[in-house]
Scaffold this active site. Sequence first.
Site: not given
Ligand code: NAD
Length: 298
Positions: A190, A203
């Site tokens: 991230s 985080y």
């Molecule tokens: P999202 O909520 O759609 O996806 C995260 C997913 O993680 C969830 O759908 C869930 O299935 C899974 N998860 C969480 N805890 C879990 C557990 N204990 N067991 C099994 N599955 C679990 O959100 P997103 O933003 O698409 O996140 C995806 C990735 O992108 C993450 O690693 C997040 O840190 C990273 N990210 C997101 C952003 C943002 O702004 N959305 C920015 C930088 C990085």
Amino acid sequence: MIDQYTLQNPVTQYPKASPRMKQQQPSPGLETEMAPKPDAGEESYRGTGRLAGRKAIVTGADSGIGRAVAIAYAREGADLVLSYMPEEEADAKEVIELIQAAGRKAIAVPGDLKDEAYCEQLVETAVKELGELDLLANIAGKQVFVEKIEDLTTEQFDATFRTNVYSMFWLCKAAIKHMKPGSTIINTSSIQAYKPSPGLLDYATTKSAINTFSKALAQQVADKGIRVNVVAPGPVWTPLQVAGGQPPEALPKFGEQTPLGRPGQPAEMAPAYVFLASAESSYVSGETLNANGGTPTP
Ligand code: NAD
Ligand code: MG
């Protein structure tokens, strides 16, 4: 239709943040309950056979970035094992239908990534049901905003590390045993790894660990012909952000601070995961591809 194939202005390609984005759901949050709905490329992603015959695990595949990647991987020709949490079945159902519509296998294995046995089961299921495993995309993540260190519990600190760092370790460890040369691993960092928000202490720390882990592992497995890379998104409109990832009052300005001045959409992340998964990136390993709206990174 908005797509990734037509020349257009990235500043206006997707909407800026607005008061409509102020909303909150209990964790882990459902995409099916978000308005406006994120764009995961459901209508637009076009595959060109870049992952034909590949056998993949995608974690966090029900929603957000993982959903966009699962759709893209399937349309590029990969069969998939999907990891998500049992309470996310409504979101996962839509993704499974889209993968099947692309003519690919979608094996759903809901569970808790904080559990090492479940991580091992994911790999075993992929090998058994898909015949092999040559692509691991670790996209699941936990992000819960807590303003002060005094209020950050050991339980949360531990759960964030288990979800974001330990599961990546367990899945890589189990997967590498089965991976033949040409296989690829993609982890998810991230912008928080370099520009941590004060309220994302746990985080942000996991996200820099993911970069470092990936750079070390990439060197370790290079001689096996396995490549390890990272995608580091900036602010992207997903359930994570409306289920405790941000204070709700920050959402109407979400992504405004980036040079492009708007939040990203999951559909804009998937092509980076496709590039790093496919043989197109054959000379790239240990790298972090930042897809963050133009914010400079180290
Ligand atoms: P999202 O909520 O759609 O996806 C995260 C997913 O993680 C969830 O759908 C869930 O299935 C899974 N998860 C969480 N805890 C879990 C557990 N204990 N067991 C099994 N599955 C679990 O959100 P997103 O933003 O698409 O996140 C995806 C990735 O992108 C993450 O690693 C997040 O840190 C990273 N990210 C997101 C952003 C943002 O702004 N959305 C920015 C930088 C990085
Ligand atoms: Mg989800």
